[in-house]
Scaffold this active site. Structure first.
Site, PDB file in Angstrom:
ATOM      1  N   ASP A   1      -7.249  -8.498  15.230  1.00  0.00           N
ATOM      2  CA  ASP A   1      -7.320  -8.722  13.787  1.00  0.00           C
ATOM      3  C   ASP A   1      -8.702  -8.343  13.276  1.00  0.00           C
ATOM      4  O   ASP A   1      -9.716  -8.846  13.770  1.00  0.00           O
ATOM      5  CB  ASP A   1      -7.028 -10.196  13.487  1.00  0.00           C
TER       6      ASP A   1
ATOM      7  N   SER B   1      -2.999 -15.742   6.227  1.00  0.00           N
ATOM      8  CA  SER B   1      -4.372 -15.381   5.892  1.00  0.00           C
ATOM      9  C   SER B   1      -5.027 -16.452   5.022  1.00  0.00           C
ATOM     10  O   SER B   1      -5.123 -17.606   5.430  1.00  0.00           O
ATOM     11  CB  SER B   1      -4.382 -14.005   5.228  1.00  0.00           C
TER      12      SER B   1
ATOM     13  N   HIS C   1      -3.934  -7.633  11.441  1.00  0.00           N
ATOM     14  CA  HIS C   1      -3.886  -8.826  10.592  1.00  0.00           C
ATOM     15  C   HIS C   1      -2.485  -9.164  10.082  1.00  0.00           C
ATOM     16  O   HIS C   1      -2.086 -10.324  10.062  1.00  0.00           O
ATOM     17  CB  HIS C   1      -4.826  -8.626   9.402  1.00  0.00           C
TER      18      HIS C   1
END
Length: 336
Positions: free
Chosen positions: A241, A113, A273
């Site tokens: 996501d 991320s 995600h």
């Protein structure tokens, strides 16, 4: 069995929490250094790292400045500093593990991320090219932050107001909650996120501005790996996501990595995600990552070779995926 070790490290004037997951049966085949995401901390990956360690991959991570157990008081929350500080902290953590001779295990760096965006930014900086980037055997990105998902895209007015305020009050703390339902399909994981006191969802205006700047540079193609520096790259991203943008990551892979010859993109169909915590299917993600690393250590993997694209047609399980040059060319031409 896996050996877990906690500690701290002094990095650029800050005391940061560290943790390692080590193989118990001798010297590791490889070393993986992990950079976590926004509001996250290294112990959130506790089902992922032991699986890698059991396969002979030693994992080392740290709670970044302003996050997790590196926060000592509420005033520390989100106090990451600007991008130069963030990258300097990462480099200081990574460098001691880099191999000094041919007998040392190869080193891999992985970011999730926000951490994925940080990893790519680090690899694009000339000052880190020879002393760091070229000495890393391979780079891995899990759901990297190259663009916002539609669910998380801030309005232009909010971004502008935040930038203006950041010039006047850079250390001002601002909460940016991310809904647990947007992070994982697993209800137990969602609950654990909501109940985790270390996930404070708090940044500073300076830190958030740096995050936006890094993301904009990646999305525009201004920040990309330097020629001849990055040996290998693996990217995994869920098609559903709801936090970072799958299409932006796919576009970056297709348009900005021409200098990286050994690269692979894995699309996890229908996943959210947190690929490492998205339900029972996450075991397939663990295997994909471990296989890719071990293949670049001279064996131990079970998947395809480098330089190809895996589409993840079988629900992200890596079965029956078309990795032919023709298929990859068609996907590149589509420019998602």
């Amino acid at each position: 069995m896996v050996v877990e070790k906690e500690g701290t490290v002094q990095i650029n004037g800050a005391t940061l929490y560290t943790k390692s997951w080590l193989p118990s049966d001798g010297a590791p085949k490889a070393i993986l250094l992990f950079i976590h995401g926004f509001s996250d901390h290294i112990n959130r990956y506790c089902t992922f790292f032991p699986v890698l360690a059991e396969r002979g991959i030693a994992v080392h991570g740290f709670d970044q400045r302003g996050w997790g157990r590196s926060v000592r008081t509420p005033a520390d929350r989100g106090q990451t500093g600007g991008t130069d500080q963030v990258l300097a902290d990462m480099a200081a953590f990574i460098t001691p593990y880099l191999p000094s001779g041919p007998s040392d295990p190869p080193v891999f760096v992985m970011g999730h991320s926000m951490g994925g965006g940080q990893v790519l930014t680090l690899a694009s900086r000339p000052e880190y090219r020879d002393g760091l980037v070229k000495r890393v055997r391979g780079w891995l990105l899990e759901s990297p932050f190259i663009g916002f998902s539609p669910e998380e895209e801030p309005s232009w007015l909010k971004v502008l107001a935040g930038r203006l305020a950041g010039m006047l009050f850079p250390g001002f703390q601002l909460r940016h909650p991310i809904a647990p339902a947007n992070l994982s399909r697993d209800e137990a994981v969602r609950k654990s996120i909501a109940d985790d006191p270390l996930m404070h969802n708090t940044g500073t205006l300076k830190g958030l501005a740096g995050l936006l700047d890094r993301t904009a540079a990646l999305a525009s193609g201004q920040a990309k790996p330097l020629p001849g520096a990055m040996q290998s790259l693996w990217i995994g991203h869920g098609t559903e996501d709801k936090t970072t943008c799958f299409k932006a990551t796919r576009r970056y892979f297709e348009e900005c990595l021409g200098e990286v010859k050994d690269k692979e993109f894995k699309a996890y169909e229908g996943w959210y995600h947190q690929l490492h915590a998205d339900g029972p299917d996450s075991e397939n993600f663990f295997k994909d990552v471990g296989d890719w690393i071990l293949e670049r250590c001279g064996g131990g993997g079970g998947g395809g070779g480098g330089g190809e694209e895996t589409t993840g047609e079988e629900n992200g399980k890596g079965k029956g995926a078309d990795t032919s040059e023709e298929a990859a060319a068609k996907k590149t031409a589509s420019k998602l």
